[in-house]
Structures are given as structure tokens and as C-alpha cells.
Design an enzyme around this catalytic site. Structure first.
Site, PDB file in Angstrom:
ATOM      1  N   LYS A  69      80.144   7.330  24.662  1.00  0.00           N
ATOM      2  CA  LYS A  69      81.518   7.810  24.551  1.00  0.00           C
ATOM      3  C   LYS A  69      81.482   9.264  24.070  1.00  0.00           C
ATOM      4  O   LYS A  69      80.998   9.549  22.980  1.00  0.00           O
ATOM      5  CB  LYS A  69      82.292   6.934  23.563  1.00  0.00           C
ATOM      6  CG  LYS A  69      83.732   7.384  23.371  1.00  0.00           C
ATOM      7  CD  LYS A  69      84.484   6.442  22.446  1.00  0.00           C
ATOM      8  CE  LYS A  69      85.911   6.913  22.249  1.00  0.00           C
ATOM      9  NZ  LYS A  69      86.663   6.045  21.327  1.00  0.00           N
TER      10      LYS A  69
ATOM     11  N   LYS B 296      82.306   6.777  29.042  1.00  0.00           N
ATOM     12  CA  LYS B 296      83.681   7.219  28.858  1.00  0.00           C
ATOM     13  C   LYS B 296      83.714   8.679  28.429  1.00  0.00           C
ATOM     14  O   LYS B 296      82.953   9.041  27.542  1.00  0.00           O
ATOM     15  CB  LYS B 296      84.320   6.344  27.780  1.00  0.00           C
ATOM     16  CG  LYS B 296      85.739   6.690  27.429  1.00  0.00           C
ATOM     17  CD  LYS B 296      86.163   5.892  26.235  1.00  0.00           C
ATOM     18  CE  LYS B 296      87.538   6.366  25.813  1.00  0.00           C
ATOM     19  NZ  LYS B 296      88.000   5.734  24.617  1.00  0.00           N
TER      20      LYS B 296
END
Ligand code: PBG
Ligand code: ZN
Length: 327
Positions: free
Chosen positions: A196, A249
Site C-alpha cells: 500500500k 494499492k
């Protein structure tokens, strides 16, 4: 290697041939819909930067989730907007917290729809960080782990089918796996937000979930956008700790990371096409600058082509309904 007069266009001349040789086909099965749950009744607060998305009270949440299920979407991911925030994120693991209540209501009303819950503290802490904060204003990695594990357990107790830690604290997958196993939830898988990045594409989400950090930023725990090898390390660590699904992400600006992880790691891979990716397409569509539906389909296909097995996207419902209509 190719025949010298090979003409790629021969197989592009009609839709039948194009269908035969198409390598990547998006289906509703690939899509996971993020939903924002809030307390109260008959509430549908619009989110200006995310047209088509709302903070929904549980009655309305069920309606939207039913529509998603009927459109063929296998699962939703839940985010909560709590009634109270405090330094220790107490409402994140309360049995009567918003995600806990929304989860059990969804499971009761639509048993076949998988409910994935986002496990993090940022919506629930008054400072807005994903972990606890020390007296010196730094993030307290290790004391956050126990709370995160408690959050995951409370979601499992409410009936969550899968938990998805998005906090980026080191070691949280181990803690969550242990607490689930110790409490008879060894069947509940973990989807870890493994790679992330610290991204400006999260802006609209932070409006939607009221989760902006009140001081500083998330650079001390989320990944630096320049790093690719580190993504492989993060993913490998989470797998060793017990992750069942790993996630990259954001998606669109990180297709190379998706592609690399797909090539190196043999585990189901999720990509989160985040709020900013959605909002940019919606905004350009509204300006009349692009064909929003076509750009949506092309973008989702690209994320799947890069190697994602599943895509968390705010377009899930629109795309699934479009795919259904096209049949
Ligand atoms: C919170 C969380 C965020 C997103 C999912 N979980 C925001 C953040 O890290 O600030 C981003 C989702 C999006 O932008 O769509 N840990
Ligand atoms: Zn967070």
C-alpha cells in the site's frame, strides 16, 4: 519466429474473431464493491468528490448490497464512519460498532454475498492515523497490533467472511491470524493490503470516511511510490505471516507492481482501484472530455490484464450492470 507475411489485422476484422482471441475478459466475478456504513436510519449522505457513492445507514446499505449481489458481484468491502473517535480507536472493536452491526445485517439479509471488512484505526482515532500515536507524535507500531487484532476479531464475531488489514503496521498479519485461530475463526481468510503506497489518490476517500490525519502524513508507514523491490518484500512478509490474498494499492499508477507480483508470487492478487482513480474519470466524464463508461471498462480491463485476480473498485456496480446489459 512469425510467418513473414503475418498480418495481425486478419484476426481483428470482425467481432467474432476479436472475441475468439481476446486474452482478458472482465466479469462481475472480478469485482468487489467498497461501501461506507454510518449509523442512523434512511441516511444517504452524498460524497461530493465521489459521485454515485454515499455514506449509507444500514437499511440503505442493504439495498445497495442487494443490487450488487443481483448484478453478480461476489463481495463487498465495508468501511465504517463511527459515532465517536478517541485516541485508542475504541469504537473500532466495539461489538455494537458500525461495521460490526452492518456486517451482521448484511449476512442476515444477503447470506450469499461475501462481506470483507477493512481493518484499520484511522476512521476511529481522533488524530486520524492508522495506528496509535506516542506522546512524541510518532506511530506506535507494536502497541497498535493488539488493537488491530481486536478489531479483526470483533468483525469475525459479527460474521465477516474475510478481514482486510489496511493499516501497514509491521507484523499485523501474524497478530490477526493468531487471534482468529485462538477464537475458532481459523476458517476466516486475511486479505492483506500488502503493498500500500503513500498516495495522493486517496484524497476523496478521506472525505468519504472522514479519516484524514490531523497532523503529518502517512509516509512513515505507507510505501514510498518510488519503490518496487520493497513491494515484493512487503508481500513476501505478509504471506509468511499468513495472508491468503495480497493486495496492491492504488492500481492504475502501480500496474507495474501488479504485473511484477503476479510474475513472482503465486497467491491470489487483489488490486484496489482507489477513490482518486474513480473521481478523475467521473470528473472528466462530467466535463464531457471522455466517454466515462468506455474509460471505466478499459481501465478495469487493464488492471486485470496486468495480473489482478480481483479488483476493489467504486465502479463495481456500474461495471457489473454494464456487463450484464451487454450480454
Ligand atoms: C484506510 C484506508 C484508506 C483507503 C482504504 N483504507 C485510506 C488511507 O490509507 O488513507 C483508501 C481507499 C481509497 O482511496 O479508495 N487505511
Ligand atoms: Zn487507516
Amino acid at each position: 519466429m512469425l510467418f513473414p507475411d503475418y498480418r495481425p489485422r486478419r484476426l481483428r476484422q470482425n467481432e467474432a474473431f476479436r472475441r475468439m482471441v481476446r486474452e482478458t475478459v472482465l466479469t462481475a466475478n472480478d469485482l468487489i464493491l467498497p461501501l461506507f456504513a454510518i449509523g442512523g436510519k434512511e441516511i444517504k449522505n452524498s460524497i461530493p468528490s465521489m459521485p454515485g457513492h454515499y455514506q449509507l445507514s444500514i437499511d440503505n446499505l442493504i439495498k445497495t448490497a442487494k443490487r450488487a449481489y443481483e448484478a453478480g458481484i461476489p463481495g463487498v468491502i465495508l468501511f465504517g464512519i463511527p459515532d465517536k473517535k478517541d485516541p485508542l480507536a475504541t469504537r473500532a472493536h466495539a461489538p455494537d460498532g458500525i461495521v460490526q452491526k452492518a456486517t451482521s445485517a448484511l449476512k442476515k439479509n444477503i447470506p450469499g454475498l461475501a462481506v470483507i471488512t477493512d481493518v484499520c484505526l484511522c476512521q476511529y482515532t481522533d488524530h486520524g492515523h492508522c495506528g496509535l500515536v506516542t506522546d512524541h507524535g510518532t506511530i506506535d507500531n507494536d502497541s497498535s497490533l493488539d488493537i488491530l487484532a481486536r478489531v479483526a476479531l470483533s468483525h469475525a464475531k459479527a460474521g465477516a467472511d474475510m478481514v482486510a488489514p489496511s493499516d501497514m503496521m509491521d507484523g499485523r498479519v501474524t497478530e490477526i491470524r493468531n487471534i482468529l485461530d485462538e477464537n475458532d475463526f481459523s476458517h476466516v481468510p486475511i486479505m492483506s493490503y500488502a503493498a500500500k503506497y503513500c498516495s495522493a489518490y486517496y484524497g476523496p476517500f478521506r472525505d468519504a470516511a472522514d479519516s484524514s490525519p490531523k497532523f503529518g502524513d502517512r509516509r512513515t508507514y505507507q510505501m514510498d511510490p518510488g519503490n518496487a523491490l520493497e513491494a515484493i518484500r512487503e508481500v513476501t512478509m505478509d504471506i509468511e505471516e499468513g495472508a491468503d490474498i495480497i493486495m496492491v494499492k492504488p492500481a492504475l499508477a502501480y500496474l507495474d507492481i501488479i504485473c511484477r507480483i503476479r510474475g513472482e508470487i503465486d497467491l491470489p492478487l487483489a488490486a484496489y482501484s482507489v477513490s482518486g482513480e474513480y473521481s478523475m474519470i467521473k470528473a472528466a466524464e462530467k466535463m464531457g472530455w471522455i466517454d466515462g463508461k468506455k474509460v471505466m471498462m478499459e481501465t478495469l480491463t487493464a488492471i486485470k490484464r496486468a495480473g489482478a485476480d480481483m479488483i476493489l473498485t467504486y465502479f463495481a456496480l456500474e461495471a457489473a450492470e454494464e456487463l450484464r446489459a451487454a450480454k
